[in-house]
Scaffold this motif. Structure first.
Motif, PDB file in Angstrom:
ATOM      1  N   SER A 183      99.863 -39.044  64.647  1.00 44.00           N
ATOM      2  CA  SER A 183     100.736 -38.746  63.369  1.00 44.00           C
ATOM      3  C   SER A 183     102.281 -38.212  64.270  1.00 44.00           C
ATOM      4  CB  SER A 183      99.856 -38.491  62.275  1.00 44.00           C
ATOM      5  OG  SER A 183      99.017 -39.472  61.917  1.00 44.00           O
ATOM      6  N   GLN A 184     102.974 -37.876  63.054  1.00 42.91           N
ATOM      7  CA  GLN A 184     103.723 -36.948  63.094  1.00 42.91           C
ATOM      8  C   GLN A 184     104.458 -36.005  62.367  1.00 42.91           C
ATOM      9  OE1 GLN A 184     107.016 -40.146  65.063  1.00 42.91           O
ATOM     10  NE2 GLN A 184     108.096 -37.947  65.410  1.00 42.91           N
ATOM     11  N   LEU A 185     104.865 -34.931  62.138  1.00 49.99           N
ATOM     12  CA  LEU A 185     105.446 -34.260  60.395  1.00 49.99           C
ATOM     13  C   LEU A 185     106.869 -33.639  61.085  1.00 49.99           C
ATOM     14  CD1 LEU A 185     102.567 -31.879  59.570  1.00 49.99           C
ATOM     15  CD2 LEU A 185     103.094 -34.591  59.076  1.00 49.99           C
ATOM     16  N   ILE A 186     107.239 -33.721  60.237  1.00 46.50           N
ATOM     17  CA  ILE A 186     109.094 -33.317  60.164  1.00 46.50           C
ATOM     18  C   ILE A 186     109.731 -33.129  58.871  1.00 46.50           C
ATOM     19  CG2 ILE A 186     111.666 -34.254  60.203  1.00 46.50           C
ATOM     20  CD1 ILE A 186     110.446 -36.565  62.367  1.00 46.50           C
ATOM     21  N   LYS A 205      94.897 -40.592  62.032  1.00 44.89           N
ATOM     22  CA  LYS A 205      96.028 -40.916  60.684  1.00 44.89           C
ATOM     23  C   LYS A 205      96.470 -40.265  60.010  1.00 44.89           C
ATOM     24  CE  LYS A 205      94.344 -45.301  60.757  1.00 44.89           C
ATOM     25  NZ  LYS A 205      94.152 -46.562  60.323  1.00 44.89           N
ATOM     26  N   ILE A 206      97.360 -39.513  59.382  1.00 43.71           N
ATOM     27  CA  ILE A 206      97.534 -38.631  58.082  1.00 43.71           C
ATOM     28  C   ILE A 206      97.970 -39.859  56.960  1.00 43.71           C
ATOM     29  CG2 ILE A 206      98.520 -36.680  56.719  1.00 43.71           C
ATOM     30  CD1 ILE A 206      99.180 -35.363  60.389  1.00 43.71           C
ATOM     31  N   ASP A 207      97.039 -39.443  55.651  1.00 46.75           N
ATOM     32  CA  ASP A 207      97.428 -40.539  54.831  1.00 46.75           C
ATOM     33  C   ASP A 207      98.079 -39.713  53.611  1.00 46.75           C
ATOM     34  OD1 ASP A 207      96.172 -43.463  53.630  1.00 46.75           O
ATOM     35  OD2 ASP A 207      95.807 -42.501  52.318  1.00 46.75           O
ATOM     36  N   ARG A 208      97.751 -38.397  53.523  1.00 52.83           N
ATOM     37  CA  ARG A 208      98.039 -37.776  51.913  1.00 52.83           C
ATOM     38  C   ARG A 208      98.566 -36.293  52.814  1.00 52.83           C
ATOM     39  NH1 ARG A 208      98.044 -41.957  49.911  1.00 52.83           N
ATOM     40  NH2 ARG A 208      98.208 -42.082  47.578  1.00 52.83           N
ATOM     41  N   THR A 247      93.267 -36.781  56.599  1.00 52.02           N
ATOM     42  CA  THR A 247      93.209 -37.960  57.578  1.00 52.02           C
ATOM     43  C   THR A 247      91.877 -39.073  57.547  1.00 52.02           C
ATOM     44  OG1 THR A 247      91.956 -36.665  59.417  1.00 52.02           O
ATOM     45  CG2 THR A 247      94.297 -35.772  58.537  1.00 52.02           C
ATOM     46  N   ASN A 248      91.882 -39.751  58.633  1.00 55.22           N
ATOM     47  CA  ASN A 248      90.653 -40.618  58.941  1.00 55.22           C
ATOM     48  C   ASN A 248      89.510 -39.690  59.701  1.00 55.22           C
ATOM     49  OD1 ASN A 248      91.588 -40.302  61.239  1.00 55.22           O
ATOM     50  ND2 ASN A 248      91.118 -41.888  62.262  1.00 55.22           N
ATOM     51  N   LYS A 249      89.510 -38.609  60.041  1.00 57.99           N
ATOM     52  CA  LYS A 249      88.773 -37.405  61.183  1.00 57.99           C
ATOM     53  C   LYS A 249      88.958 -36.511  60.022  1.00 57.99           C
ATOM     54  CE  LYS A 249      89.780 -38.540  64.834  1.00 57.99           C
ATOM     55  NZ  LYS A 249      90.651 -38.097  66.482  1.00 57.99           N
ATOM     56  N   GLY A 250      88.495 -36.878  58.475  1.00 55.22           N
ATOM     57  CA  GLY A 250      88.873 -35.160  57.495  1.00 55.22           C
ATOM     58  C   GLY A 250      89.911 -35.036  57.031  1.00 55.22           C
ATOM     59  N   VAL A 251      89.180 -33.285  56.600  1.00 55.78           N
ATOM     60  CA  VAL A 251      90.171 -33.208  55.860  1.00 55.78           C
ATOM     61  C   VAL A 251      90.704 -31.351  56.822  1.00 55.78           C
ATOM     62  CG1 VAL A 251      90.779 -31.053  54.341  1.00 55.78           C
ATOM     63  CG2 VAL A 251      89.254 -33.246  54.049  1.00 55.78           C
ATOM     64  N   THR A 282      91.572 -40.635  51.794  1.00 57.79           N
ATOM     65  CA  THR A 282      92.655 -40.749  50.948  1.00 57.79           C
ATOM     66  C   THR A 282      93.365 -39.946  50.555  1.00 57.79           C
ATOM     67  OG1 THR A 282      91.398 -41.738  49.440  1.00 57.79           O
ATOM     68  CG2 THR A 282      91.216 -42.930  51.317  1.00 57.79           C
ATOM     69  N   ASP A 283      92.716 -38.840  49.905  1.00 60.09           N
ATOM     70  CA  ASP A 283      94.032 -37.999  48.791  1.00 60.09           C
ATOM     71  C   ASP A 283      92.743 -36.491  48.433  1.00 60.09           C
ATOM     72  OD1 ASP A 283      95.634 -37.344  47.438  1.00 60.09           O
ATOM     73  OD2 ASP A 283      95.606 -39.041  45.760  1.00 60.09           O
ATOM     74  N   ILE A 284      94.060 -35.547  48.227  1.00 60.08           N
ATOM     75  CA  ILE A 284      93.129 -34.550  48.109  1.00 60.08           C
ATOM     76  C   ILE A 284      94.266 -34.051  46.881  1.00 60.08           C
ATOM     77  CG2 ILE A 284      93.310 -31.967  49.024  1.00 60.08           C
ATOM     78  CD1 ILE A 284      93.176 -33.278  51.838  1.00 60.08           C
TER      79      ILE A 284
END
Length: 962
Positions: free
Chosen positions: A222-225, A247-250, A262-266, A289-291
């Motif tokens: 993933s990447q963030l902008i 993988k960042i979902d939310r 993420t797919n590796k927890g919070v 999947t969501d927080i």
């Protein structure tokens, strides 16, 4: 072999434990969860939590998960929960259907299967338009007309974008940020990145900017902008390796922290200097999947395959390696000792999460610990040995073995206090002195009070510095049976008791008593701990903080993440509080742990009439024989039934009735005919603020013989029968009323007349003349005469004022006032006035009453109009006698003045006004005579000699005796 053993020992000397994680509650199907595969969560404007899952749409109301469905829904799953323009929940499915929640129903907005062709479309809202992404286009639908009003092309990524204050932001195929205004006009600027942008995206508002997540589902990175739409620039955020390779979902913003699902927890992260830093990483084995964070600051985490997690308090964390720790003992502000059930003794650094074993060759349960920070010695007692452990040189000084030790304490560096099943002992390395011989529960040495406090089976005992027993401390003249004693920094001794809650003792006198009636969660105490001048208290219903200075109690319960109330020990390390229970060791920052809870929001879940469910409404009209009512209710807090207290009342009740704990319904077996307003309110168990009052109105119709038309008919009949009696009685009452009104009128007139008399007697001429006389005496230096005159004058004024408040006064009082008045007038006449007052001996002046302020005006007229204009030999005689019938007092005022004829001539010549006093008295006589059978009579006689020359005036007044 020796090398292996040495390596093993070195490994045990120091190792890092698993990082602290927030305490979470795992909800699965056994907890009533409708599914384990969740895609999206959302809290609506009313406080309900909604879940989109593989099995559809579900709403959590604090008690149950309710499923919402629609008969035309295709398939099971629903996705993409969002809030619509009206604050209600929207969702969609792969079949292209869009739904929204209206009240308690799921409604179909429209089916876009033909347009979307099986694509799970992302959507959003902007200016009352529904924006739906289809491949590389966005079509805008007017929510009111459901018509497509605009289509936008060249759209990139899989996420539609995000609404801002006045614009809508999305990304096009050229990796430009596009801003759409309310007129559907666009502007754009480039999205800059050092690396090739990933495909899947997610948009989140963050600090007045927009955070965009790019995710590669193939490479799992993933990447963030960060996009600043105002300055029209972008910032690429540097990510830690652990986040890049996930993988960042939310992304959810909570308290300025970024929570990454993420797919590796919070991952809980902070953003600073274009870089993301990890604060905490937990639930590492879950695909999150969501927080979301609800209104009570509970954090909800949904997973793809393992249900939901709820984090009630992010500041409550678990040292999840330990589950059998019995004792926590503070070493310093960052390190504590942990005594385990198997005899292992450990040092825990709560900031570095490191453990250091202390090897004392003991595998038996450790019973008590006490650390002396001054000499850095640990007083240790187990079933196997009692010793003093010095960490610096690993020295062990063994004490005489005492079995079943309950507590240990330092008296000084070389003297120790040990309590066990057979008593309490003062111990040195080679000496012992037993001070009690009965089973002890705990003892402490108070350096503040220089005393020993000891709780045993006989009560609470006190010993002085020479170990001599002092009188035991009692409460309400009874022994105190305690089991846990601590001392706060202000010298107050606190005792946890078996039957009286917690007692605070100062100067060996109980000054505090904490129990359930004044704030304790329960009278059943587990343990207590000192925190400077405050207390931490564990009960079987919660962990509580008590500040005796401000008399404040705060509570932590299972609603805050306390998973078990079986707390064995509490220890305070500066701002950190640690406790151990049957499920592990936990800690929190005491300055952050207490959160402000929202006031409960009540809603009615069900109403049953005669056992049958009915629609929830504000008002019900019921027949008298169908008035059995059941009302069920709830609040939307997590597990609210365990933490919310309800109170209710009907409109006729003066006080609120409290429901028992865990009760969330009210049943009325049979409401009586009439109108009722049912009122309901709630509060958190340890809170003070009540919710808004919920009201439901009930009208129970009466049977026919209690109906209005029947009652009116009966009333008419009764009225007809009572007409004659009523008319007769009314006439009689009118006569009585007329008489009473006339009496009232006369009474008021008498009062007014009396005031007029007072006004006449205090006329300005008399007062002016009196004051002139006083002035003349003063000028002539006649101090004695001036003083005497002033005293008489003041007495007279006082008498007039007193008499003005009475309707009748005694004849004695009237004569005394007349005498004083004539004495003053005599002085004014320069002693050229001779007066006399004679009273018949048969008159009882003290018990004979006459109208107040009545005779004086006639005396004043005799002086003013009869004697004032006579040159000399001015004589005035007053006499009081009884009439022959003895029913009247006869008062004669006889003067030798110029007579009425001559007086009238003088008045007409100098135009003197009519006598105000005479007029007032005439009115008063008329009023008095109108109410009495015996009348007041006035006779005025003009005296003349044989030559018909005036010789004065005689006034005869006949007053009925009262």
């Amino acid at each position: 072999m020796k090398f292996i053993q040495l390596f093993y020992l070195i490994f045990l000397v120091h190792f890092t434990i698993k990082a602290q994680e927030p305490v979470s509650i795992h909800l699965t199907e056994k907890d009533g969860l409708p599914d384990i595969e969740f895609y999206s969560m959302k809290e609506d404007s009313k406080g309900f939590i909604w879940f989109a899952s593989d099995n559809g749409l579900h709403r959590y109301d604090g008690k149950i998960f309710k499923q919402f469905s629609h008969p035309d829904k295709k398939g099971k799953s629903l996705f993409n929960l969002k809030l619509g323009p009206k604050g209600n929940i929207w969702c969609n499915n792969i079949a292209g259907q869009f739904f929204f929640v209206d009240g308690d129903k799921l409604k179909l907005f429209k089916d876009y299967q033909k347009e979307l062709k099986g694509q799970l479309a992302d959507y959003s809202f902007f200016k009352n338009n529904l924006l739906i992404r289809k491949m590389n286009t966005i079509f805008c639908v007017d929510i009111d007309t459901k018509k497509i009003v605009k289509t936008l092309f060249n759209i990139g990524t899989t996420n539609i974008g995000i609404p801002l204050a006045n614009k809508f932001l999305f990304i096009n195929e050229n990796n430009h940020v596009v801003l759409l205004d309310s007129l559907f006009k666009t502007s754009n600027f480039p999205l800059k990145s050092k690396e090739k942008l990933k495909f899947f995206t997610h948009f989140t508002k963050f600090k007045d900017q927009t955070l965009i997540v790019f995710r590669d589902n193939v490479l799992n990175n993933s990447q963030l902008i960060l996009v600043n739409s105002t300055k029209r620039n972008t910032t690429e955020i540097k990510l830690p390796k652990e986040i890049i390779n996930s993988k960042i979902d939310r992304v959810t913003v909570i308290n300025n922290n970024l929570y990454l699902a993420t797919n590796k927890g919070v991952f809980i992260t902070t953003y600073k200097n274009k870089e993301l830093n990890i604060k905490t990483h937990y639930l590492k084995n879950e695909i999150v999947t969501d927080i979301i964070e609800d209104k009570n600051n509970n954090v909800w985490v949904s997973t793809l395959k393992n249900g939901l997690y709820l984090i009630p308090n992010q500041h409550l964390k678990q040292f999840n390696t330990f589950n059998d720790v019995q004792i926590i003992e503070k070493k310093n502000d960052s390190v504590c000792f942990l005594a385990k059930r198997d005899g292992n003794l450990l040092e825990l650094n709560i900031y570095t999460n490191t453990l250091t074993p202390i090897h004392l060759n003991d595998k038996t349960p450790i019973r008590a610990l006490e650390y002396n920070s001054k000499n850095k010695k640990l007083l240790y007692a187990s079933d196997y040995q009692n010793l003093i452990y010095t960490e610096k040189n690993n020295k062990r000084d063994y004490l005489n073995k005492l079995g079943a030790v309950k507590s240990v304490a330092f008296i000084n560096d070389s003297t120790y206090l040990i309590s066990n099943h057979s008593g309490t002992t003062i111990t040195r390395l080679k000496k012992e002195k037993r001070i009690t011989n009965v089973r002890s529960h705990e003892s402490i040495y108070s350096s503040f009070n220089n005393k020993i406090y000891l709780a045993d089976i006989e009560g609470l005992k006190v010993f002085d510095s020479k170990y001599q027993q002092l009188p035991s401390i009692t409460f309400k003249n009874k022994p105190i049976y305690g089991f846990n004693i601590i001392e706060t920094s202000n010298g107050i001794i606190w005792v946890a008791t078996y039957d009286n809650g917690i007692l605070g003792i100062k100067n060996d006198t109980v000054i505090f008593n904490l129990n359930k009636t004044n704030g304790l969660a329960s009278n059943v105490i587990n343990c207590i701990a000192a925190d400077n001048e405050t207390l931490w208290i564990s009960t079987n219903n919660g962990l509580q903080y008590y500040n005796s200075i401000v008399n404040e109690i705060k509570s932590l319960t299972k609603q805050d993440g306390i998973n078990s109330y079986k707390i064995k020990d509490i220890e305070v390390l500066k701002n950190q509080v640690l406790y151990t229970n049957n499920m592990g060791v936990y800690g929190f920052n005491k300055n952050k742990i207490f959160k402000e809870r929202a006031t409960p929001d009540i809603y009615i879940t069900n109403i049953f009439i005669q056992g049958k469910p009915v629609e929830v409404k504000k008002k019900y009209v019921l027949a008298h024989n169908k008035s059995s009512v059941d009302i069920s209710f709830n609040t939307k807090e997590f597990q609210s039934i365990k933490h919310i207290l309800y109170e209710y009342k009907l409109s006729k009740d003066k006080t609120w009735s409290a429901l028992r704990e865990d009760v969330d319904f009210v049943k009325f077996i049979s409401l009586a005919p009439g109108k009722f307003q049912f009122q309901l309110r709630a509060k958190n168990r340890f809170g003070k603020k009540y919710s808004e009052i919920v009201e439901i109105n009930f009208e129970v119709l009466a049977p026919f013989y209690q109906r209005w038309w029947f009652l009116i008919l009966i009333t008419i009949i009764l009225i007809a029968l009572a007409v004659f009696y009523t008319q007769t009685k009314t006439k009689r009452l009118k006569k009585i009323q007329a008489k009473e009104l006339e009496k009232e009128r006369i009474s008021k007139a008498l009062v007014f007349s009396q005031l007029e008399n007072l006004r006449s007697q205090m006329n300005p001429h008399f007062i002016f003349n009196a004051l002139n006389s006083i002035q003349d005496y003063i000028i002539l230096n006649e101090k004695k005469l001036a003083r005497q005159f002033l005293v008489k004058f003041s007495r007279l004024i006082r008498i007039y004022l007193e008499h003005s408040q009475e309707t009748n006064i005694t004849l004695e009082e009237e004569i005394r006032a007349l005498k004083l008045y004539l004495e003053l007038e005599k002085d004014r006449f320069n002693d050229n006035l001779i007066f006399s007052i004679s009273i018949d001996d048969n008159i009882r002046t003290q018990s004979t009453y006459v109208p107040s302020l009545f005779i004086q005006p006639y005396v004043e007229n005799a002086l003013k109009h009869g004697l004032l204009h006579k040159e000399n030999n001015k004589v005035l005689n007053l006499s009081f006698s009884l009439s022959s019938s003895t029913k009247k007092i006869i008062c004669i005022i006889d003067d030798n003045g110029i007579g009425r004829t001559a007086s009238e001539k003088i008045k007409s010549r100098i135009k003197l006004p009519k006598s105000f006093a005479t007029q007032a008295n005439r009115k008063r006589i008329d009023l008095i005579n109108s109410t009495n059978s015996e009348k007041i009579e006035i006779e005025i006689i003009d005296k003349k000699d044989s030559n018909n020359t005036p010789e004065g005036t005689k006034i005869i007044i006949k007053i009925p005796i009262q």
